[in-house]
Write a protein that holds these residues in place. Structure first.
Motif, PDB file in Angstrom:
ATOM      1  N   LEU A 183       1.280  -1.301   0.599  1.00  0.00           N
ATOM      2  CA  LEU A 183       0.333   0.064  -0.346  1.00  0.00           C
ATOM      3  C   LEU A 183       0.894   1.271   0.161  1.00  0.00           C
ATOM      4  CD1 LEU A 183      -0.622   1.674   3.189  1.00  0.00           C
ATOM      5  CD2 LEU A 183      -0.987  -0.437   3.464  1.00  0.00           C
TER       6      LEU A 183
ATOM      7  N   TYR B  51      -0.352   5.005   1.210  1.00  0.00           N
ATOM      8  CA  TYR B  51      -2.104   5.512   0.883  1.00  0.00           C
ATOM      9  C   TYR B  51      -1.487   7.100   0.160  1.00  0.00           C
ATOM     10  CZ  TYR B  51      -1.881   3.601   5.856  1.00  0.00           C
ATOM     11  OH  TYR B  51      -1.302   2.372   6.303  1.00  0.00           O
TER      12      TYR B  51
ATOM     13  N   ALA C 108      -4.567   1.121  -1.747  1.00  0.00           N
ATOM     14  CA  ALA C 108      -3.762  -0.526  -0.758  1.00  0.00           C
ATOM     15  C   ALA C 108      -3.787  -1.320  -2.380  1.00  0.00           C
ATOM     16  CB  ALA C 108      -5.162  -0.964  -0.518  1.00  0.00           C
TER      17      ALA C 108
ATOM     18  N   THR D 261      -9.884  -4.078  -1.223  1.00  0.00           N
ATOM     19  CA  THR D 261     -10.409  -3.848   0.466  1.00  0.00           C
ATOM     20  C   THR D 261     -11.635  -2.938   0.030  1.00  0.00           C
ATOM     21  OG1 THR D 261     -10.240  -1.026  -0.237  1.00  0.00           O
ATOM     22  CG2 THR D 261      -8.330  -2.802   0.678  1.00  0.00           C
TER      23      THR D 261
ATOM     24  N   TYR E  12      -8.017   0.327  -5.200  1.00  0.00           N
ATOM     25  CA  TYR E  12      -8.687   0.223  -3.962  1.00  0.00           C
ATOM     26  C   TYR E  12      -8.444   1.401  -3.065  1.00  0.00           C
ATOM     27  CZ  TYR E  12     -10.295  -4.007  -6.019  1.00  0.00           C
ATOM     28  OH  TYR E  12     -10.675  -5.287  -6.774  1.00  0.00           O
TER      29      TYR E  12
ATOM     30  N   VAL F 139      -7.104   2.451   0.648  1.00  0.00           N
ATOM     31  CA  VAL F 139      -6.939   1.840   1.918  1.00  0.00           C
ATOM     32  C   VAL F 139      -7.826   2.237   3.281  1.00  0.00           C
ATOM     33  CG1 VAL F 139      -5.515   2.195   4.564  1.00  0.00           C
ATOM     34  CG2 VAL F 139      -4.483   2.710   1.804  1.00  0.00           C
ATOM     35  N   CYS F 140      -8.778   2.855   3.221  1.00  0.00           N
ATOM     36  CA  CYS F 140      -9.927   3.382   4.640  1.00  0.00           C
ATOM     37  C   CYS F 140     -10.493   4.695   3.816  1.00  0.00           C
ATOM     38  CB  CYS F 140      -9.181   3.570   5.548  1.00  0.00           C
ATOM     39  SG  CYS F 140      -8.808   5.309   5.513  1.00  0.00           S
TER      40      CYS F 140
ATOM     41  N   ASP G 242      -9.236   7.910   2.765  1.00  0.00           N
ATOM     42  CA  ASP G 242      -8.118   7.804   1.833  1.00  0.00           C
ATOM     43  C   ASP G 242      -9.267   7.883  -0.127  1.00  0.00           C
ATOM     44  OD1 ASP G 242      -6.344   7.392   3.042  1.00  0.00           O
ATOM     45  OD2 ASP G 242      -5.572   5.575   2.951  1.00  0.00           O
TER      46      ASP G 242
ATOM     47  N   LEU H 194      -4.007  -3.949   7.866  1.00  0.00           N
ATOM     48  CA  LEU H 194      -2.926  -3.412   7.112  1.00  0.00           C
ATOM     49  C   LEU H 194      -1.960  -2.382   7.446  1.00  0.00           C
ATOM     50  CD1 LEU H 194      -4.951  -1.947   3.892  1.00  0.00           C
ATOM     51  CD2 LEU H 194      -3.054  -3.710   4.397  1.00  0.00           C
ATOM     52  N   ARG H 195      -2.478  -1.868   9.297  1.00  0.00           N
ATOM     53  CA  ARG H 195      -1.172  -0.926  10.219  1.00  0.00           C
ATOM     54  C   ARG H 195      -1.958  -0.523  10.793  1.00  0.00           C
ATOM     55  NH1 ARG H 195       4.117  -0.123   8.729  1.00  0.00           N
ATOM     56  NH2 ARG H 195       4.827   0.151   6.631  1.00  0.00           N
TER      57      ARG H 195
ATOM     58  N   ALA I  68      -7.189   1.871   9.727  1.00  0.00           N
ATOM     59  CA  ALA I  68      -7.710   2.478   8.551  1.00  0.00           C
ATOM     60  C   ALA I  68      -9.081   2.547   9.183  1.00  0.00           C
ATOM     61  CB  ALA I  68      -7.891   1.270   7.338  1.00  0.00           C
TER      62      ALA I  68
END
Length: 141
Positions: free
Chosen positions: A55, A57, A60, A64, A77, A79-80, A83, A133-134, A137
């Motif tokens: 990913l 930012y 992704a 997702t 895609y 990430v969240c 985003d 993912l981290r 998100a």
């Protein structure tokens, strides 16, 4: 280096191999490129796993809950949720964002221009459980 990674995610999708990034920046010292990738990963601007940028930012490299449809129909895609909503401003292009409602799971499609959503909208971003993912998100709209 980050702009090159973003460019790959936009044009080809992701993930992108670290070696591919090096090839895309062949006129630079490879050691400096790989050091820059490591710094970007350390600063949480990208995520590198098993030799691939998974990913960058806001993008992704795997499906997702937030599909961003570019004007030419290509799907990327996010990430969240945050985003996904920022991608139109980043690209300077309108996009469609496909997701689902947090409460009822009904499909959602939002049209967003660089300056914000198109038309009336009662959509909210829900901050729920963090994902793998981290662990940062926003997972739903």
């Amino acid at each position: 280096v980050l702009q090159t990674i973003w460019g790959h995610f936009i044009t080809a999708g992701g993930p992108v191999g670290v070696e591919t990034v090096g090839e895309l920046l062949a006129w630079h010292d490879p050691a400096e490129v790989y050091e820059a990738i490591a710094r970007l990963d350390e600063k949480d601007l990208i995520l590198v796993r098993e030799g691939h940028v998974m990913l960058a930012y806001p993008f992704a490299g795997a499906p997702t809950a937030f599909t961003v449809v570019l004007p030419d129909g290509r799907e990327r895609y996010a990430v969240c949720a945050i985003d996904a909503l920022g991608i139109p401003a980043m690209l300077g292009q309108p996009v469609a964002i496909r997701s689902h409602c947090y409460h009822c799971q009904e499909p959602l499609e939002l049209h967003v221009r660089p300056d914000g959503p198109v038309g009336p909208s009662e959509v909210m971003v829900w901050v729920g459980d963090r994902n793998e993912l981290r662990d940062k998100a926003f997972s739903s709209l």
